[in-house]
Scaffold this active site. Structure first.
Site, short mmCIF file in Angstrom:
data_model
loop_
_atom_site.label_atom_id
_atom_site.label_comp_id
_atom_site.label_asym_id
_atom_site.label_seq_id
_atom_site.Cartn_x
_atom_site.Cartn_y
_atom_site.Cartn_z
N THR A 10 -14.88 -5.20 -4.21
CA THR A 10 -13.68 -5.93 -3.81
C THR A 10 -13.21 -5.57 -2.41
O THR A 10 -12.96 -6.44 -1.57
CB THR A 10 -12.55 -5.64 -4.82
OG1 THR A 10 -12.97 -6.04 -6.13
CG2 THR A 10 -11.29 -6.42 -4.45
N ASP A 190 -5.27 9.92 -10.64
CA ASP A 190 -5.35 9.11 -9.43
C ASP A 190 -4.14 9.37 -8.53
O ASP A 190 -4.28 9.60 -7.32
CB ASP A 190 -5.43 7.62 -9.81
CG ASP A 190 -5.40 6.70 -8.60
OD1 ASP A 190 -6.45 6.55 -7.95
OD2 ASP A 190 -4.33 6.14 -8.31
N LYS A 194 -3.85 11.23 -4.66
CA LYS A 194 -3.16 10.61 -3.53
C LYS A 194 -2.00 11.49 -3.04
O LYS A 194 -1.78 11.62 -1.84
CB LYS A 194 -2.65 9.23 -3.93
CG LYS A 194 -3.77 8.23 -4.20
CD LYS A 194 -3.23 6.95 -4.81
CE LYS A 194 -4.35 5.95 -5.10
NZ LYS A 194 -3.86 4.76 -5.83
#
Length: 401
Positions: A10, A190, A194
């Site tokens: 993507t 996740d 970050k």
């Protein structure tokens, strides 16, 4: 400028579209695109440069390698090899940066090249470059952020449509917002990766993501949402880190967020990053945290930095790693739920332990809101109650403050 792209998913598709649409502005040539299965992609743009052999990419005389494969391996090995061959690199891979960022930045400095990674946090939200460049004159002392669109979508659906966690997760999976195995998202991993990148850049200290307190949203129940509404709050998975006198405190966890807080207004797949600087005060960055065009745009911006010879590296990743305090040591408010409680005993204990305590439900379970001197005080009280078998189970959700 000649580039090689690793991966054609993507984000890579978005990058290719942007490069093609800006041919009249920037002379960037795509020399090769690495894929697992060439036949699967042979109908797509630039099919003539597709390859399933990494050696074909390294044989090209490329100036930049853009890594969009994801995961740790072989992405790490490919980028390390590129840097050792004095090729500049761009990546959107927060997993790899969180694990190997220090090593790769150090290697890039040794070889006179750079590693760019704007798209690794917040998708298309331009937050890392402002932290590195525009806010350099500020001492950043705190970060509060929604960093995962999947969990924010799930919690939004639970709040707005009264769905259960499982129902909201299935809807997210059906719409493509959640993976078949959603563990990295729903368990906070996740967001933790970050937050470690943001904190490392903001505090100029290397912070490892697993050192944060990490708690997912998989145990959030409709009752939690009901109590949040009663308290004028929403529940959000928030990444929070603070630095005080050189000591870092940080977590990723579901928290109560007051309806008047800007973070509570960020719903569905959107992200927000709020940083606080000593001169500038509070600054917020809001946008879609993922997606073809948004993330592709961030990757393209990194490619342009190299095109325009802006080749700085970030030293924070090669600083000594600092430890992180996982619990909130300052005053805090929390919702505590007790299932199958001995109500009178628990209420008396809570009133003895905390200056402020309010019972908000005592039907089939007991729910109280407390003002505590620290999270440890809350944990100690819950442990005492559980050790004495005054309830079957207890849980808490802190309020963001």
């Amino acid at each position: 400028m000649k580039i090689g792209i690793l991966g054609y998913g993507t984000v890579a598709s978005g990058l290719v579209d942007i490069i093609d649409n800006n041919k009249d502005k920037r002379d960037i040539s795509i020399e090769g695109i690495l894929v697992r299965d060439v036949k699967k992609h042979e109908h797509r743009k630039h099919a003539d440069v597709l390859t399933d052999n990494i050696e074909d990419i390294f044989k090209k005389d490329v100036d930049v390698i853009v890594e969009l494969l994801g995961g740790l391996h072989p992405s790490y090995e490919y980028l390390k090899r590129a840097i050792e061959n004095k090729i500049n690199v761009v990546t959107a891979n927060k997993d790899m940066l969180a694990e190997f960022g220090g090593e790769l930045v150090s290697l890039a400095k040794e070889n006179g090249v750079c590693i760019k990674f704007e798209a690794s946090v917040g998708g298309g939200i331009p937050v890392l470059k402002p932290l590195i460049e525009s806010l350099e004159g500020n001492e950043i002392d705190s970060i509060s952020a929604i960093l995962n669109g999947t969990t924010n979508f799930i919690l939004s659906k639970m709040y707005d449509e009264n769905l259960s966690y499982d129902e909201a997760l299935k809807q997210a999976q059906d719409l493509g917002f959640a993976e078949a195995n959603p563990e990295a998202d729903v368990m906070g991993y996740d967001a933790g990766r970050k937050l470690s990148i943001l904190s490392t850049l903001s505090f100029n200290k290397r912070i490892y993501w697993k050192d944060f307190y990490l708690e997912g949203i998989n145990k959030i129940e409709p009752k939690d949402i009901e109590y949040a509404k009663q308290l004028g709050c929403k529940i959000k998975l928030v990444g929070r880190s603070k630095i005080n006198n050189g000591k870092v405190n940080g977590y990723v966890r579901p928290v109560l967020v007051g309806n008047d807080d800007i973070i509570s207004k960020i719903d569905n797949e959107f992200n927000i990053i709020v940083v606080n600087g000593d001169f500038l005060g509070e600054v917020s960055f809001v946008g879609k945290g993922a997606g073809k065009d948004a993330t592709g745009s961030a990757v393209y911006a990194d490619v342009l930095d190299i095109y325009d010879n802006r080749l700085n590296n970030v030293d924070a990743f090669i600083k000594e790693k600092v430890s992180v305090d996982k619990v909130v040591s300052s005053e805090c408010k929390a919702l505590i739920r007790f299932k199958k409680p001995q109500k009178d005993k628990i209420i008396q204990i809570i009133k003895d332990k905390f200056k402020e305590a309010k019972v908000i439900a005592q039907d089939d379970e007991l729910a109280v809101v407390v003002d505590a001197p620290s999270e440890c005080a809350i944990n100690d009280s819950i442990k005492f109650i559980e050790d004495n078998n005054y309830c079957e189970d207890a849980s808490k959700i802190l309020k963001l403050s």
